[in-house]
Design a protein around this motif. Structure first.
Motif, mmCIF file in Angstrom:
data_model
loop_
_atom_site.group_PDB
_atom_site.id
_atom_site.type_symbol
_atom_site.label_atom_id
_atom_site.label_comp_id
_atom_site.label_asym_id
_atom_site.label_seq_id
_atom_site.Cartn_x
_atom_site.Cartn_y
_atom_site.Cartn_z
ATOM 1 N N THR A 77 0.839 -1.187 0.000
ATOM 2 C CA THR A 77 0.000 0.000 0.000
ATOM 3 C C THR A 77 0.878 1.242 0.000
ATOM 4 N N GLY A 114 -8.744 0.689 3.541
ATOM 5 C CA GLY A 114 -8.454 -0.343 2.553
ATOM 6 C C GLY A 114 -9.625 -0.764 1.696
ATOM 7 N N VAL A 165 -3.334 0.397 -3.555
ATOM 8 C CA VAL A 165 -3.079 -0.974 -3.106
ATOM 9 C C VAL A 165 -2.639 -1.785 -4.321
#
Length: 195
Positions: A77, A114, A165
């Motif tokens: 990330t 996320g 990501v």
């Protein structure tokens, strides 16, 4: 008369409050506690192994996401560009370079927890190794911006911070101890606003 109970209550409040805050700080940490940093990219290579330290296990449990086995894959990330400035939908970015060897990789923009940023507009919120248009040098060249771009474009919401990501699947990097020797894509800011 109330002095001693008051001091005990204050001490307990400081102890419990400090403990809870330090636990949240450790769970939100992206550096240290079992992570590696390569350029702007962070990963937790041991988070899903039996050798994971308690902080990596807590990070995995807090995320609540399926993690890959050591030989299956590795997720990186990036919440800042290569200059260290936070990624935001107000600016335009360019990802250049190459991806470490893998059978397949995916790239998407996510919120700070996320979760993929899908606004339902049909804009490209994710790219992968099979849909990427490669240039003459074979590397990646991806525009990351809220407004439409030519060539490879990854859409992000305007006026919001985000993180990228990059997940490598079936990669020798995941089981390698030489993680520091790999090269990750470079994230350069190309402008902000309507540029």
């Amino acid at each position: 008369m109330f002095r001693v109970p008051f001091l005990v209550a204050i001490s307990l409040l400081i102890a419990f409050g400090g403990g809870i805050l330090s636990t949240f700080a450790a769970l939100d940490a992206t550096e240290g506690f079992g992570s590696i940093k390569i350029g702007a990219w962070d990963a937790f290579p041991e988070a899903q192994t039996i050798e994971a330290d308690p902080y990596a296990k807590s990070h995995r449990a807090d995320a609540g996401k399926l993690l890959y086995g050591t030989a299956e894959g590795l997720s990186f990330t990036a919440s800042a560009d290569s200059a260290g400035q936070r990624l935001t939908g107000d600016c335009h970015y360019r990802l250049t370079g190459s991806v470490p060897p893998s059978r397949f990789w995916t790239l998407y923009a996510a919120d700070q927890h996320g979760n993929p940023l899908d606004d339902g507009s049909g804009k490209p919120i994710a790219l992968n190794s099979r849909t990427l248009l490669h240039g003459p040098g074979g590397g990646m060249d991806i525009a990351v911006a809220a407004s439409a771009q030519t060539y490879n474009w990854l859409s992000v919401p305007p006026s919001r911070p985000f993180k990228l990501v990059l997940t490598l699947l079936d990669t020798p990097v995941a089981g390698s101890t030489g993680l520091i020797d790999i090269k990750m894509p470079d994230i350069q800011k190309t402008g902000c606003g309507n540029v």
